[in-house]
Design a protein around this motif. Sequence first.
Motif, PDB file in Angstrom:
ATOM      1  N   VAL A 175      98.829 -52.463  -7.448  1.00  0.00           N
ATOM      2  CA  VAL A 175      98.608 -53.062  -6.122  1.00  0.00           C
ATOM      3  C   VAL A 175      98.579 -51.984  -5.051  1.00  0.00           C
ATOM      4  N   GLN A 176      99.523 -51.034  -5.112  1.00  0.00           N
ATOM      5  CA  GLN A 176      99.580 -49.977  -4.104  1.00  0.00           C
ATOM      6  C   GLN A 176      98.323 -49.113  -4.127  1.00  0.00           C
ATOM      7  N   GLN A 234     105.366 -48.909   2.279  1.00  0.00           N
ATOM      8  CA  GLN A 234     105.851 -50.272   2.090  1.00  0.00           C
ATOM      9  C   GLN A 234     106.400 -50.892   3.380  1.00  0.00           C
ATOM     10  N   PRO A 276     103.963 -54.030   3.916  1.00  0.00           N
ATOM     11  CA  PRO A 276     104.084 -55.039   2.858  1.00  0.00           C
ATOM     12  C   PRO A 276     105.480 -55.654   2.771  1.00  0.00           C
ATOM     13  N   GLY A 312     105.386 -58.650   4.661  1.00  0.00           N
ATOM     14  CA  GLY A 312     104.295 -59.562   4.381  1.00  0.00           C
ATOM     15  C   GLY A 312     102.985 -59.204   5.035  1.00  0.00           C
ATOM     16  N   LYS A 333      99.587 -56.278   5.561  1.00  0.00           N
ATOM     17  CA  LYS A 333      98.792 -55.280   4.850  1.00  0.00           C
ATOM     18  C   LYS A 333      99.032 -53.911   5.467  1.00  0.00           C
ATOM     19  N   SER A 334      99.252 -52.904   4.608  1.00  0.00           N
ATOM     20  CA  SER A 334      99.573 -51.566   5.099  1.00  0.00           C
ATOM     21  C   SER A 334      98.315 -50.810   5.515  1.00  0.00           C
ATOM     22  N   ALA A 362     108.440 -63.490   3.617  1.00  0.00           N
ATOM     23  CA  ALA A 362     108.146 -62.270   2.867  1.00  0.00           C
ATOM     24  C   ALA A 362     109.299 -61.276   2.977  1.00  0.00           C
ATOM     25  N   SER A 383     111.493 -59.596  -0.065  1.00  0.00           N
ATOM     26  CA  SER A 383     111.610 -58.148  -0.236  1.00  0.00           C
ATOM     27  C   SER A 383     113.074 -57.721  -0.256  1.00  0.00           C
ATOM     28  N   LEU A 404     103.531 -60.270  -3.403  1.00  0.00           N
ATOM     29  CA  LEU A 404     103.419 -58.860  -3.049  1.00  0.00           C
ATOM     30  C   LEU A 404     104.693 -58.316  -2.387  1.00  0.00           C
ATOM     31  N   PRO A 405     105.420 -59.119  -1.600  1.00  0.00           N
ATOM     32  CA  PRO A 405     106.692 -58.596  -1.049  1.00  0.00           C
ATOM     33  C   PRO A 405     107.694 -58.205  -2.134  1.00  0.00           C
ATOM     34  N   ALA A 464     106.650 -54.893  -3.192  1.00  0.00           N
ATOM     35  CA  ALA A 464     107.023 -53.934  -2.140  1.00  0.00           C
ATOM     36  C   ALA A 464     108.490 -53.540  -2.283  1.00  0.00           C
TER      37      ALA A 464
END
Length: 545
Positions: free
Chosen positions: A33-34, A141, A144, A147, A149-150, A172, A176, A341-342, A345
């Motif tokens: 993902v990263q 991170q 992310p 929650g 987008k980076s 999110a 995390s 995704l969190p 992260a």
Amino acid sequence: MTNLFNPKTLKGDIFGGVTAAVVALPLALAFGVQSGMGAIAGLYGAIALGFFAALFGGTSTQISGPTGPMTVVSSAIIAGEIAIYGSVEAAIGTIVATFVLAGIFLVLMGVFRIGQYIRYMPYPVVSGFMSGIGFIIIIFQFFPFFGMKSPGTIIDVFANIGSIANGINVQAFILSAATLAIIYLFPKVTKAIPSTLVALIVLSIVSTVMALNVPIIGDIPKGLPDVHIDTLLNMDWHHPMVLIIPALTLAALGAIDSLLTSVVADNMTKTQHDSNKELIGQGVGNAFAGIIGGLPGAGATMRTVVNIRSGGKTKLSGMIHSIVLIVVLLGAGAYAKLIPLPVLAGILVSVGIGIIDYKGLKHIKNIPRADAVVMILVLTLTVFVDLLQAVGVGLVLASLLFMKQMADLAEAKSTGNMLSNCERVLPDESDIPEELKKKIYIQHFDGPIFFGFVSHFKTIIQDLPEVKYVILRMENVPMIDQSGMYAIEDAVLALEQKGIQVLLSGIQKQPKAMLENIGLIPELVPYEDIYEDFSDALKALKKMP
């Protein structure tokens, strides 16, 4: 292959491989993902690299796959190609070619036996580099974790960090934070199950059941990966340096990352890895990973340690680790797409925290200032400039500082004596007639005569008192480089112009061969003026007028 199925190690290899796969799964998905290529790319990379690096590598217990440092570089490469071509799909040819080329470079490094030189990497460079990688992973991170987008670069992350406050996804953030809590607290309950896997499964179930409004991985391709041979053959090769420089960066980093892990494995198993064979295995694995669209990687320290502690002893453990991941790929895709995704992260933040060299940073006030400067410089360049440039600058600076230290030491120990005016002499220099002492100057050397020492040596010759003979005592000179060789030649010529005869005593094999190669011996210093030890030179001087 028969050694792979040793009944005495089979059980341990199975347990080690399965356990390593369990640890590798969440990390592979997170790194995928990263990278910007999706979770599946991380899984493909872990499968291909894990299998072929184990099969062809030189470290029996090594588990290979996408790692934090390799993912950071891969992410930068992928982002750069997407910026040029517009999407991952359009850039896939160049991306795959870069990854495959990195594998080829690694194979060549092994073939040409470059692996043996990795051990000369100074600790401040490694420390600063690894800490920089850890900070990069954590910084990416920031968004992310809440929650969002980076941004694509470190500079952009800091430039836009104020926008986090206005876009926080509370759900999110809770996921995390819960991920980190489980990762660090669950081992206090039991270490039998990897805490990262617990966090991944439990929080994914919670997020799905409660229908939390958080970003998820999304659809993951089913079945076995595509082979990108046609993509490689049909890509645009008009700008090869666009591929070569990033590929070299990946290969150099992969070599360092893998061989450092090999050293860890050696210390745990009391064995000795084959560094050059390991590079070949890593190269083959990375090439195969690239061909199927997987992320490049290296020997993974945490997964290797888990494998060893779980009983893994041979290459079979690494191959089993990949087979388990294939089973997951074929049967768990429908569930993996629901992973938040969190949560990934949070896992990556823990990875970054684990990579930072706290011991090196803690002792920064207690280590030599030169080492501290190198460490901080490499860390800063790694985070804000470029990883390979950071290592290159660190190596050059560390080498220069080391050369200066050695030159200062050589200067301090290399003394010259006019015996008639010197109160301190070596024991074998004490029994010299007073009349002869006035005619002799003895130059002691203690250590290599190299470029860092040349300037000091020239000053010694320029300030030489009026004598008839100069004895260069070279019994403590193990080697001489080109600069030192020419410095001695210039010194002998200058002394002969003054009518001073030069004698050499105790010269070792390498310095003698170097001076013979340029004709200094015997054209300027004949063989009869070269003596095995100082006592022989002294006996000859007593017979001279």
